[in-house]
Motif scaffolding. Sequence first.
Motif, PDB file in Angstrom:
ATOM      1  N   VAL A 133       0.856  -1.180   0.000  1.00 27.95           N
ATOM      2  CA  VAL A 133       0.000   0.000   0.000  1.00 27.95           C
ATOM      3  C   VAL A 133       0.895   1.235   0.000  1.00 27.95           C
ATOM      4  O   VAL A 133       1.829   1.329   0.808  1.00 27.95           O
ATOM      5  CB  VAL A 133      -0.923  -0.003   1.236  1.00 27.95           C
ATOM      6  CG1 VAL A 133      -1.763   1.271   1.284  1.00 27.95           C
ATOM      7  CG2 VAL A 133      -1.814  -1.238   1.226  1.00 27.95           C
ATOM      8  N   ARG A 134       0.609   2.157  -0.906  1.00 27.93           N
ATOM      9  CA  ARG A 134       1.394   3.398  -1.009  1.00 27.93           C
ATOM     10  C   ARG A 134       0.454   4.586  -0.823  1.00 27.93           C
ATOM     11  O   ARG A 134      -0.459   4.787  -1.618  1.00 27.93           O
ATOM     12  CB  ARG A 134       2.088   3.450  -2.370  1.00 27.93           C
ATOM     13  CG  ARG A 134       3.044   4.615  -2.568  1.00 27.93           C
ATOM     14  CD  ARG A 134       3.756   4.477  -3.920  1.00 27.93           C
ATOM     15  NE  ARG A 134       4.635   3.317  -3.966  1.00 27.93           N
ATOM     16  CZ  ARG A 134       4.835   2.573  -5.066  1.00 27.93           C
ATOM     17  NH1 ARG A 134       4.221   2.867  -6.197  1.00 27.93           N
ATOM     18  NH2 ARG A 134       5.655   1.544  -5.015  1.00 27.93           N
ATOM     19  N   ASP A 135       0.649   5.335   0.241  1.00 34.49           N
ATOM     20  CA  ASP A 135      -0.211   6.480   0.548  1.00 34.49           C
ATOM     21  C   ASP A 135      -1.688   6.090   0.513  1.00 34.49           C
ATOM     22  O   ASP A 135      -2.529   6.743  -0.090  1.00 34.49           O
ATOM     23  CB  ASP A 135       0.073   7.637  -0.409  1.00 34.49           C
ATOM     24  CG  ASP A 135       1.473   8.191  -0.229  1.00 34.49           C
ATOM     25  OD1 ASP A 135       1.986   8.134   0.912  1.00 34.49           O
ATOM     26  OD2 ASP A 135       2.069   8.661  -1.215  1.00 34.49           O
ATOM     27  N   ASN A 136      -1.969   4.962   1.191  1.00 34.38           N
ATOM     28  CA  ASN A 136      -3.320   4.436   1.372  1.00 34.38           C
ATOM     29  C   ASN A 136      -3.976   3.935   0.089  1.00 34.38           C
ATOM     30  O   ASN A 136      -5.176   3.713   0.059  1.00 34.38           O
ATOM     31  CB  ASN A 136      -4.224   5.447   2.084  1.00 34.38           C
ATOM     32  CG  ASN A 136      -4.080   5.356   3.587  1.00 34.38           C
ATOM     33  OD1 ASN A 136      -4.441   4.352   4.198  1.00 34.38           O
ATOM     34  ND2 ASN A 136      -3.502   6.385   4.183  1.00 34.38           N
ATOM     35  N   GLN A 137      -3.201   3.702  -0.958  1.00 32.48           N
ATOM     36  CA  GLN A 137      -3.712   3.096  -2.175  1.00 32.48           C
ATOM     37  C   GLN A 137      -2.970   1.780  -2.425  1.00 32.48           C
ATOM     38  O   GLN A 137      -1.737   1.769  -2.439  1.00 32.48           O
ATOM     39  CB  GLN A 137      -3.519   4.023  -3.379  1.00 32.48           C
ATOM     40  CG  GLN A 137      -4.302   5.313  -3.301  1.00 32.48           C
ATOM     41  CD  GLN A 137      -5.800   5.091  -3.257  1.00 32.48           C
ATOM     42  OE1 GLN A 137      -6.344   4.269  -3.999  1.00 32.48           O
ATOM     43  NE2 GLN A 137      -6.475   5.828  -2.388  1.00 32.48           N
ATOM     44  N   PRO A 138      -3.699   0.667  -2.603  1.00 29.78           N
ATOM     45  CA  PRO A 138      -3.005  -0.584  -2.911  1.00 29.78           C
ATOM     46  C   PRO A 138      -2.324  -0.499  -4.273  1.00 29.78           C
ATOM     47  O   PRO A 138      -2.938  -0.106  -5.259  1.00 29.78           O
ATOM     48  CB  PRO A 138      -4.129  -1.621  -2.893  1.00 29.78           C
ATOM     49  CG  PRO A 138      -5.385  -0.856  -3.148  1.00 29.78           C
ATOM     50  CD  PRO A 138      -5.165   0.507  -2.561  1.00 29.78           C
ATOM     51  N   VAL A 139      -1.058  -0.838  -4.305  1.00 32.29           N
ATOM     52  CA  VAL A 139      -0.243  -0.743  -5.516  1.00 32.29           C
ATOM     53  C   VAL A 139      -0.131  -2.102  -6.200  1.00 32.29           C
ATOM     54  O   VAL A 139      -0.219  -2.211  -7.424  1.00 32.29           O
ATOM     55  CB  VAL A 139       1.156  -0.200  -5.173  1.00 32.29           C
ATOM     56  CG1 VAL A 139       2.078  -0.237  -6.381  1.00 32.29           C
ATOM     57  CG2 VAL A 139       1.051   1.208  -4.610  1.00 32.29           C
ATOM     58  N   LEU A 140       0.067  -3.128  -5.404  1.00 34.84           N
ATOM     59  CA  LEU A 140       0.180  -4.478  -5.955  1.00 34.84           C
ATOM     60  C   LEU A 140      -0.288  -5.463  -4.909  1.00 34.84           C
ATOM     61  O   LEU A 140      -0.243  -5.193  -3.704  1.00 34.84           O
ATOM     62  CB  LEU A 140       1.620  -4.772  -6.397  1.00 34.84           C
ATOM     63  CG  LEU A 140       2.721  -4.718  -5.334  1.00 34.84           C
ATOM     64  CD1 LEU A 140       2.895  -6.042  -4.587  1.00 34.84           C
ATOM     65  CD2 LEU A 140       4.045  -4.320  -5.976  1.00 34.84           C
ATOM     66  N   THR A 141      -0.743  -6.609  -5.378  1.00 31.68           N
ATOM     67  CA  THR A 141      -1.182  -7.640  -4.444  1.00 31.68           C
ATOM     68  C   THR A 141      -0.932  -9.010  -5.035  1.00 31.68           C
ATOM     69  O   THR A 141      -0.967  -9.196  -6.257  1.00 31.68           O
ATOM     70  CB  THR A 141      -2.664  -7.469  -4.071  1.00 31.68           C
ATOM     71  OG1 THR A 141      -2.956  -8.280  -2.927  1.00 31.68           O
ATOM     72  CG2 THR A 141      -3.584  -7.891  -5.208  1.00 31.68           C
ATOM     73  N   VAL A 142      -0.689  -9.968  -4.144  1.00 33.52           N
ATOM     74  CA  VAL A 142      -0.549 -11.373  -4.515  1.00 33.52           C
ATOM     75  C   VAL A 142      -1.396 -12.194  -3.558  1.00 33.52           C
ATOM     76  O   VAL A 142      -1.312 -12.009  -2.337  1.00 33.52           O
ATOM     77  CB  VAL A 142       0.921 -11.844  -4.433  1.00 33.52           C
ATOM     78  CG1 VAL A 142       1.018 -13.342  -4.748  1.00 33.52           C
ATOM     79  CG2 VAL A 142       1.803 -11.042  -5.371  1.00 33.52           C
TER      80      VAL A 142
END
Length: 274
Positions: free
Chosen positions: A119-128
Amino acid sequence: MSETLQTADSTVVVSDADLLAGTAAAVREAGAALRERFGEVVPYQTREELMSALAANDDTALRILRPRLTRMRPDAGWVEDELDGGALPAGEWWVVDPAEGNVNHLHALPEWAVTATLVRDNQPVLTVVHLPMTGQTYTALAGAGAHLDGRPLSVARTKDLGLSVVATSQARPDEDEDVVRRVGSSITAMLFDALVVRVAVPATLHLLNVAAGRIDAFWQFAGARADLLPGALLVAEAGGRISDAEGRPWTPRSAGFLAAAPGVHAQAVSSLSS
C-alpha cells in the motif's frame, strides 16, 4: 512506476512489476510451508488453545514473508495485526495476511490463502494471493490489470441481480452486535433479491471469484485491511466496481464494503440499503 532501492553496494531501480514478481515468489514459498502443516483437524478446547494454533500458522508464514518483503522494501512499514482497519499513515506499508482463512486450515478445510499487498499512501499498488491447495496465484498491479497465473481476469457481464450468485463473509469473531444484526438482515435481503447467496470465510476467496467472473457480487460489513485490500485491487483491475454498501467511495474507514460486476452494482446497493 519505478522506485529506487538503496543497497550497501549500489543504487538499484526496482519497478513495481519487479516488486510484484518478488512478492509472488515470497508468498508462494510461505504457502508451501503452510501446506506442509495442513492435514488433520487441529484439536483445541479453549480460546487460548485456538489462538495458539492460529499463531503457529501465522508465525510459520511470517518467518518467510517478513524478511523477504522487508528486503525488497526496507523503508516500508509493516501492519502488525491483520485484523486492524482504518487508514494508514503516509508512505509505503506491507499489509499481509500470512494465513487468510486460518481457521479453515486448522479444520482441514481447503479454503485458505496467503496474501501480501503493498500500500502506497493508502492506495493498494500491488497484491498477490496464493492458494496453496490448488497452486493458483492471483496477482494485480495498479493500472496493469488482474491475473490468474498470468492469464487476464475480468468480472462477469451479468446485468440482473436476480440471476446472480452473490457472497458475504464474517469480518471477525466476536463482532459488534449491531454489525452481526446488519449482516443477518443483509443476507435476508439478498436471499430475496439474488439467485444464490454464499456465506463463508475468508473474504478474499469470494473476491477472487468476483474478479474471475465466477460470482457477481461480494459484500461485507466492518472488516480489516488485510481481508479486503487484496480483493479490492483484484476486482477493480478486473473491471469491477468497489464501493461501500451504500454505493459511496470505499476507504478502509468505511463501515461496509461492496465489490460487484458493473451490471449489478446498483441493484446490489439497493438491496443492501433496504
